[in-house]
Enzyme design. Structure first.
Site, PDB file in Angstrom:
ATOM      1  N   SER A 185       0.566  -0.619   7.140  1.00 18.16           N
ATOM      2  CA  SER A 185      -0.724  -0.220   6.583  1.00 18.16           C
ATOM      3  C   SER A 185      -0.636   0.708   5.386  1.00 18.16           C
ATOM      4  O   SER A 185      -1.668   1.086   4.822  1.00 18.16           O
ATOM      5  CB  SER A 185      -1.576   0.445   7.671  1.00 18.16           C
ATOM      6  OG  SER A 185      -2.017  -0.519   8.594  1.00 18.16           O
ATOM      7  N   LYS A 203      -2.610  -0.444   2.461  1.00 19.91           N
ATOM      8  CA  LYS A 203      -4.016  -0.123   2.205  1.00 19.91           C
ATOM      9  C   LYS A 203      -4.207   0.876   1.071  1.00 19.91           C
ATOM     10  O   LYS A 203      -5.305   0.992   0.519  1.00 19.91           O
ATOM     11  CB  LYS A 203      -4.674   0.386   3.488  1.00 19.91           C
ATOM     12  CG  LYS A 203      -4.751  -0.655   4.604  1.00 19.91           C
ATOM     13  CD  LYS A 203      -5.462  -0.091   5.822  1.00 19.91           C
ATOM     14  CE  LYS A 203      -5.616  -1.133   6.933  1.00 19.91           C
ATOM     15  NZ  LYS A 203      -4.363  -1.416   7.640  1.00 19.91           N
ATOM     16  N   SER A 249      -7.267   3.511   9.057  1.00 21.03           N
ATOM     17  CA  SER A 249      -6.423   2.324   8.886  1.00 21.03           C
ATOM     18  C   SER A 249      -7.055   1.094   9.528  1.00 21.03           C
ATOM     19  O   SER A 249      -6.373   0.287  10.164  1.00 21.03           O
ATOM     20  CB  SER A 249      -5.033   2.583   9.481  1.00 21.03           C
ATOM     21  OG  SER A 249      -4.076   1.770   8.849  1.00 21.03           O
TER      22      SER A 249
END
Length: 424
Positions: free
Chosen positions: A193, A196, A250
């Site tokens: 993640s 992101k 997240s």
């Protein structure tokens, strides 16, 4: 009669000698005693102001005493030196004349800067034989064994003085780009993640309206790792709220919805992600989706440091990524989301930007920008073992930096060697 005269003569000579010659030693002794008494009296008067320093050498204690309380006269200086020689005992405590032991913390004096030993640079490269680009074979092995790429490569066997649990780490000065800690920083691994952060950078660059409503659809449901989400299909949030949840909590469906609704669709969005990485000089980086659930989202610690530095220039990303918690309305109910990085709630930290990540192939990951000891640092931790080990590694680095000697005019550079539930 003559006998009496002789006795009187001898008595007179004796008296004369006592008066003239024999009195000198007696007077000298008396003078020395008087000086000693005076010296002790002056020392006792000075004692509250004098402080002693624990030192490996007794000479350092002498220097500290002279610096803490200036002697007035040779007698005081001599007395101070004698006291300093016996000031430090074996257990590291300091004693004052006529007083009991007192903790060193209560009697500490700052050591001279020139006496501090600078950290010696250490450089340990990624072990030989570790490929810089992961292959499909490694991905298959990770899926079969449940081990991360770093574990398969043997990166966790790389030791470092801080005993970090992350197999990859990089800490650098944000303003000068000087690397103060590097461990396997050139290895290319899945980044989960952390992806992101680039998703957010592309969204902010596009200047799309943050108040535009976006509805979560079945296309946003994770079929890669089957991760759960509190954003149910049909939930409608603004683009700004989705960005907030993607950075802070997240949220995978939030990140996917941001990419899906980008002008041109998901594929166009991923293309822009890769184009921006290339523009920033991130040569070891590749993106295939906006969430990081796919293990083909890969990068190196050095590339991620470049991304963190670039993303930090966006105030919105800084604000949303470090938000401790945020509540959104989903239908008729209010749902509270929290930051996946517990350090943002710690008063010991001054964090300007952060992002966490986790999938099996990547291990626990964390990137941050934080201010410490008067400087701004970028910190990268990849493939950490244990649920809280990435935060613990960050704490180890913070304590290490706080203990290290620092100069105001230059930087000391040190390079230190080198089917699961999906969360971030």
């Amino acid at each position: 009669m003559n006998f009496r005269k002789d006795v009187c003569f001898l008595a007179g000579v004796t008296a004369l000698l006592l008066a003239l010659g024999w009195s000198a030693p007696v007077q000298a002794k008396a003078t020395r005693q008087a000086k000693a008494i005076t010296s002790k009296t002056v020392q006792a008067a000075k004692a509250p102001a004098a402080r002693f320093v624990k030192s490996p050498a007794k000479s350092s204690a002498k220097t500290s005493v002279r610096a803490a309380a200036k002697p007035s006269g040779k007698a005081v200086a001599s007395s101070a030196r004698s006291s300093a020689s016996a000031a430090v005992n074996r257990k590291g405590r300091v004693r004052q004349a006529g007083a009991g032991a007192m903790p060193l913390a209560q009697a500490r004096v700052e050591a001279p800067v020139q006496a501090q030993m600078p950290l010696m640079p250490i450089s340990v490269k990624t072990p030989a034989g570790v490929p810089l680009k992961p292959s499909a074979t490694v991905a298959a092995a990770s899926g079969a064994t449940g081990a991360s790429f770093g574990q398969i490569y043997g990166l966790h066997h790389t030791s470092d003085p801080l005993d970090l649990k992350s197999s990859v780490a990089l800490v650098m000065d944000q303003e000068t780009n000087e690397v103060v800690l590097a461990k396997n920083s050139e290895a290319v691994l899945p980044i989960a993640s952390l992806t992101k952060l680039m998703t957010a950078a592309v969204i902010v660059d596009a200047r799309l309206p943050m108040d535009e409503d976006i509805t979560v659809t079945s296309d946003d449901v994770d079929t890669e790792k089957n991760s759960s989400s509190r954003l149910t299909v049909g939930a409608t949030l603004t683009r700004g709220e989705l960005l907030h949840l993607a950075l802070m909590s997240s949220e995978n469906r939030a990140a996917h919805a941001l990419g899906r609704t980008y002008p041109g669709g998901l594929q166009a969005f991923v293309s822009v992600m890769n184009a921006k990485a290339k523009l920033l000089g991130m040569q070891d980086t590749r993106y295939v989706d906006p969430t990081g659930l796919n293990s083909n989202n890969q990068s190196s610690a050095r590339d991620l440091a470049v991304l963190v530095k670039a993303a930090y220039q966006q105030p919105l990303i800084r604000e949303l990524s470090t938000s401790p918690e945020h509540a959104v309305r989903l239908g008729n109910r209010q749902v509270q989301f929290r930051n996946t990085n517990s350090l943002v709630r710690s008063p010991a930290w001054d964090i300007g930007l952060q992002k966490t990540g986790y999938i099996v192939e990547a291990g626990r990951c964390l990137v941050m920008q934080a201010s410490m000891v008067g400087r701004k640092y970028i910190m990268i931790f990849l493939d950490s073992t244990g649920k809280y080990s990435r935060q613990a590694d960050a704490e180890r680095v913070r304590r290490w930096l706080e203990r290290a000697p620092h100069k105001t005019s230059s930087t000391t550079t040190t390079v230190v060697p080198g089917a699961a539930k999906v969360t971030s």
